[in-house]
Enzyme design. Sequence first.
Site, PDB file in Angstrom:
ATOM      1  CG  HIS A 121      31.360  12.253   3.522  1.00 11.84           C
ATOM      2  ND1 HIS A 121      32.478  11.489   3.328  1.00 11.84           N
ATOM      3  CD2 HIS A 121      31.794  13.528   3.638  1.00 11.84           C
ATOM      4  CE1 HIS A 121      33.551  12.250   3.317  1.00 11.84           C
ATOM      5  NE2 HIS A 121      33.166  13.503   3.511  1.00 11.84           N
ATOM      6  CG  ASP A 122      31.500   7.765   3.024  1.00 14.31           C
ATOM      7  OD1 ASP A 122      30.735   6.980   2.434  1.00 14.31           O
ATOM      8  OD2 ASP A 122      31.981   8.771   2.476  1.00 14.31           O
ATOM      9  N   GLY A 139      34.065  12.948   8.020  1.00 13.87           N
ATOM     10  CA  GLY A 139      33.873  11.833   7.108  1.00 13.87           C
ATOM     11  C   GLY A 139      34.730  10.626   7.424  1.00 13.87           C
TER      12      GLY A 139
END
Length: 260
Positions: A121-122, A139
């Site tokens: 994520h991200d 992340g």
Amino acid sequence: MADIHPSAVIAEGAQIGAGCSIGPFCVIGPDVVLAERVILKSHVVIEGDTHIGADTVIFPFAVIGEIPQDLKFDGEKTRLRIGARNRIREHVTMNTGTANGGGETRIGDDGLFMAGCHIAHDAQVGNRVIVVNSSAVAGHCIIEDDVIIGGLSGVHQWVRIGQGAIIGAVTMVTNDVVPHGLVQGPRGALDGLNLVGLKRKGVSRADITALRAAFQMLKDGDGTFQDRARKLSEESESAYVQQMVTFILGDTDRNFLTPG
């Protein structure tokens, strides 16, 4: 104008571009957008608010756009954006973002993501990046253009890897890596410059010499690592050295891997 196998399951609302090929047993969610000529081989799952750029090819059993593997994620609306001409091999996973991380995971153009690798994520991944088999990018990482991450390696949360750097196989990267750096060893150590990559890119001999001198100053110069970088910014006219200096003096939540 797309070739869709009858066993594929495509939710109402999904947008399928002209010339796409969707193979057997693929599953596509309602918020997915496929640009022109995307190829899904078979058994590919694409979920979430996920856009995939033109001419990207995704191989069997990849799962793209599922929710983050983050216990803080609470179902908020987040995104995954994948650029053009990527090759995403078998069993690759790429997750959407989180509200805490800006809400978006982004992949650039012309990447190669080999079997079993993971983009969390991200993460912000640049162009022409290669992530080799079974490696994981955690992340919030920033992976700049032309980076190569060797097989069975891991990149810690929030780490930045500068343009043109190369990470050896079976390496854990816990701190930022300067542009064009060479990192290797079980607990990653900055072990030199990615000279092979620089030469393949056609970088001039003068710039390579300047980078070598800069690396030596970062290793042996006086003061802190940042002090040495500031001194380089005053002394070197090489654009490649200035790129390295800008990276070192930029905002980061991690320390740097420094020359041993």
